[in-house]
Write a protein that holds these residues in place. Structure first.
Motif, short mmCIF file in Angstrom:
data_model
loop_
_atom_site.label_atom_id
_atom_site.label_comp_id
_atom_site.label_asym_id
_atom_site.label_seq_id
_atom_site.Cartn_x
_atom_site.Cartn_y
_atom_site.Cartn_z
N ASN A 181 53.67 -2.54 28.78
CA ASN A 181 52.62 -3.27 27.99
C ASN A 181 52.76 -2.36 26.51
O ASN A 181 53.12 -0.89 26.75
N ILE A 182 52.39 -2.88 25.71
CA ILE A 182 52.36 -2.25 24.43
C ILE A 182 50.82 -2.10 24.11
O ILE A 182 50.10 -3.34 24.36
N ILE A 183 50.30 -1.00 24.13
CA ILE A 183 48.71 -0.73 23.91
C ILE A 183 48.68 -0.64 22.25
O ILE A 183 49.13 0.59 22.08
N ILE A 184 47.70 -1.27 21.85
CA ILE A 184 47.43 -1.14 20.39
C ILE A 184 45.87 -0.64 20.23
O ILE A 184 45.20 -1.41 20.75
N THR A 185 45.58 0.29 19.71
CA THR A 185 43.83 0.74 19.69
C THR A 185 43.77 0.82 18.18
O THR A 185 44.20 1.25 17.17
N ASN B 270 60.22 2.96 17.95
CA ASN B 270 60.85 2.28 18.67
C ASN B 270 60.16 1.50 20.10
O ASN B 270 60.71 1.52 21.23
N LEU B 271 59.06 1.14 19.66
CA LEU B 271 58.15 0.37 20.69
C LEU B 271 59.08 -1.09 21.06
O LEU B 271 59.82 -1.41 20.35
N PRO B 272 58.89 -1.63 22.20
CA PRO B 272 59.80 -2.62 22.53
C PRO B 272 59.70 -3.82 21.55
O PRO B 272 58.26 -3.99 21.04
N ILE B 273 60.51 -4.91 21.31
CA ILE B 273 60.26 -5.89 20.53
C ILE B 273 59.55 -6.95 21.20
O ILE B 273 60.02 -7.06 22.48
N ILE C 78 59.49 -9.63 17.00
CA ILE C 78 58.59 -8.76 16.25
C ILE C 78 59.06 -7.30 16.50
O ILE C 78 58.96 -6.99 17.60
N SER C 79 59.37 -6.68 15.58
CA SER C 79 59.68 -5.19 15.48
C SER C 79 58.47 -4.38 15.49
O SER C 79 57.87 -4.12 14.34
N THR C 80 57.62 -4.42 16.52
CA THR C 80 56.29 -3.72 16.83
C THR C 80 55.92 -2.70 15.77
O THR C 80 55.32 -2.49 14.99
N SER C 81 57.12 -1.70 15.97
CA SER C 81 56.76 -0.23 15.57
C SER C 81 56.81 -0.57 13.98
O SER C 81 55.84 0.17 13.25
N THR D 98 58.31 -11.37 21.44
CA THR D 98 58.41 -12.31 20.63
C THR D 98 57.11 -13.15 20.42
O THR D 98 56.30 -13.10 21.21
N GLY D 99 57.03 -13.86 19.30
CA GLY D 99 55.93 -14.63 19.04
C GLY D 99 56.07 -14.91 17.51
O GLY D 99 56.73 -14.76 16.87
N ASN D 100 54.66 -15.32 17.06
CA ASN D 100 54.48 -15.75 15.54
C ASN D 100 54.33 -14.36 14.91
O ASN D 100 53.11 -13.60 15.20
N GLY D 101 55.38 -13.94 14.14
CA GLY D 101 55.11 -12.37 13.32
C GLY D 101 54.06 -12.69 12.38
O GLY D 101 53.61 -11.50 12.36
N ASP D 102 53.80 -13.67 11.62
CA ASP D 102 52.64 -13.73 10.66
C ASP D 102 51.34 -13.49 11.56
O ASP D 102 50.28 -12.87 10.91
N TRP D 103 51.32 -14.00 12.41
CA TRP D 103 49.89 -13.97 13.37
C TRP D 103 49.99 -12.65 13.92
O TRP D 103 48.46 -11.88 13.81
N PHE D 104 50.85 -12.00 14.32
CA PHE D 104 50.79 -10.67 14.56
C PHE D 104 50.26 -9.69 13.54
O PHE D 104 49.51 -8.84 13.86
N LYS D 105 50.67 -9.73 12.39
CA LYS D 105 50.43 -9.20 11.18
C LYS D 105 48.75 -9.44 11.04
O LYS D 105 48.00 -8.57 10.86
N GLN D 106 48.20 -10.71 11.05
CA GLN D 106 46.87 -11.14 10.69
C GLN D 106 46.22 -10.42 11.81
O GLN D 106 45.01 -10.12 11.38
N MET D 107 46.47 -10.22 13.06
CA MET D 107 45.74 -9.82 14.18
C MET D 107 45.22 -8.07 13.78
O MET D 107 44.18 -7.82 13.78
N LEU D 108 46.37 -7.59 13.46
CA LEU D 108 46.22 -6.08 13.03
C LEU D 108 45.25 -6.10 11.84
O LEU D 108 44.29 -5.03 11.69
#
Ligand code: ADP
Length: 258
Positions: free
Chosen positions: A183-187, A141-144, A110-113, A146-156
């Protein structure tokens, strides 16, 4: 569970022992109870809109209502309740998918940025509908991970959508992301109505809503944060909430990177 007494072979009158097997069933019971509570809650949540829909349909069919405005109002209610039912079913399906082991095994890069910026773009017009400004500050350029990409989007989406839902017109929502150590911190922060302290511990429970009447108005199902929590856990992360009633709320997601 106890075995029969174990006797000495040479002297069957002598009992040398007994085998006791003690199984801790409290965890199993707890999970069983959670599941049956969930089924009971789901049935109740689905029945409420259905009862309302069938009630209004019956009334309209009976021909008892001549007034066009009243008819229109009833049709609007049927429309709103149907939408609510659809949202509920979607959320219930998402939750059960998240509990599915196979879907948990999906390990995509998952390309987080990029994903975070994309969610900012998707949600900005939705915020603008309420004259809410969605401001993003996402480190490039936040680190990549690994996980379910659709879920990551759904969470946000769930977190930003809540921030918009529970903020008055003209307010602000901030979506920030940065790296701190490994860590990646998302607020996700808003200037909205806030959450009373006493409700915070139960916030991530299924169907938990701070104020049922109010959430019904904004169209909530009470499942959004339960979904968020499960997704964060699937990424080995943690989630925290800070909130001040009348001032705003901040959700902080911490995701470890390898
Ligand atoms: P819902 O579908 O009702 O929004 P959620 O599980 O997403 O359900 O959230 C649970 C409850 O937490 C909501 O009903 C709302 O009362 C509260 N909540 C969630 N996010 C916020 C927020 N940003 N500001 C204020 N209250 C919130």
């Amino acid at each position: 569970i106890y075995s029969n007494p174990i006797k000495l072979e040479e002297d069957p009158n002598k009992i040398i022992g007994i085998v006791a097997l003690i199984e801790d069933v409290t965890e199993i019971r707890r999970l069983e109870k959670m599941r049956s509570d969930f089924v009971a809650n789901v049935s109740h949540e689905l029945k409420t809109p259905l009862t309302s829909i069938s009630g209004f349909v019956e009334t309209l069919k009976s021909g008892a209502i001549d007034d066009e405005d009243t008819k229109q109002r009833f049709l609007d209610i049927i429309d709103i309740e149907t939408e609510r039912l659809t949202r509920l079913i979607d959320d219930i399906l998402t939750l059960s998918e998240i509990e599915n082991i196979q879907a948990r095994m999906v390990r995509q890069a998952i390309s987080t940025s990029d994903v975070l910026s994309e969610i900012g773009e998707i949600m900005r017009p939705i915020a603008a509908n309420k004259e809410i400004e969605l401001l993003t500050q996402i480190e490039a350029n936040l680190p990549i991970i690994t996980g379910n990409g659709d879920w990551f989007k759904q969470m946000l989406i769930n977190l930003v959508d809540n921030a918009i839902k529970y903020t008055q017109n003209g307010g602000k929502v901030y979506l920030n992301a940065y790296q701190k150590y490994s860590n990646i911190i998302i607020t996700v922060k808003d200037t909205g109505i806030g959450i009373p302290k006493k409700d915070i511990p139960r916030l991530f429970e299924r169907f938990y809503r701070v104020d049922k009447a109010r959430t019904r108005k904004v169209g909530g199902t009470g499942l959004g944060l339960a979904i968020v929590k499960h997704i964060v856990l699937s990424l080995n992360g943690r989630i925290k909430v800070n909130s001040d009633v009348g001032k705003g709320t901040e959700f902080i997601v911490v995701i470890p990177v390898k």
